[in-house]
Design a protein around this motif. Structure first.
Motif: not given
Length: 96
Positions: A11-18, A51-56, A79-83, A89-91
Motif C-alpha cells: 500500500f502507498i501512504i500519502r507523503p504528508n503523513l509524519d 509515483l508513476a502517475y499522479e494518484i489523488a 481491503e475494506r479498511v484500505a478503501n 492512496i493505493r493498495y
C-alpha cells in the motif's frame, strides 16, 4: 481449520503523513491481519518514492510491503479498511 494463503500486500501512504502517523497506520494494518487469525511475516518500509502517475493529487508516496499468511476474511477486511483510510492512496493484494 481456516484456509490460509500467502499474500503480498502493498500500500502507498500519502507523503504528508509524519513518521509517527505512518508507523501507527502500518501497525493498524498489521492488526487487521493478526486480529483475524492471520500472521504478518514481514513488513518492509520501502520509503518515499515518486509515483508513476499522479494518484489523488499526489506525486509521491510512502510504499509499504507486507508479507502475510492470511485468511480470506483478513484480506477482505484489509481491503475494506484500505478503501476507507484517507491516508492510503493505493493498495494491491497479490496471492503468492
Amino acid at each position: 481449520v481456516k484456509l490460509m494463503k500467502k499474500y503480498e500486500v502493498m500500500f502507498i501512504i500519502r507523503p504528508n503523513l509524519d513518521e509517527q502517523a505512518r508507523e501507527a497506520l502500518v501497525a493498524e494494518i498489521s492488526e487487521v491481519f493478526t486480529a483475524r487469525a492471520s500472521e504478518v511475516l514481514n513488513v518492509k518500509n520501502m520509503g518515499l518514492r515518486e509515483l508513476a502517475y499522479e494518484i489523488a493529487g499526489e506525486k509521491k508516496g510512502f510504499y509499504v510491503l507486507l508479507n502475510v499468511n492470511a485468511t480470506p476474511e483478513a484480506v477482505k477486511e484489509f481491503e475494506r479498511v484500505a478503501n476507507i483510510k484517507e491516508a492510503i492512496i493505493r493498495y494491491i493484494t497479490v496471492a503468492e
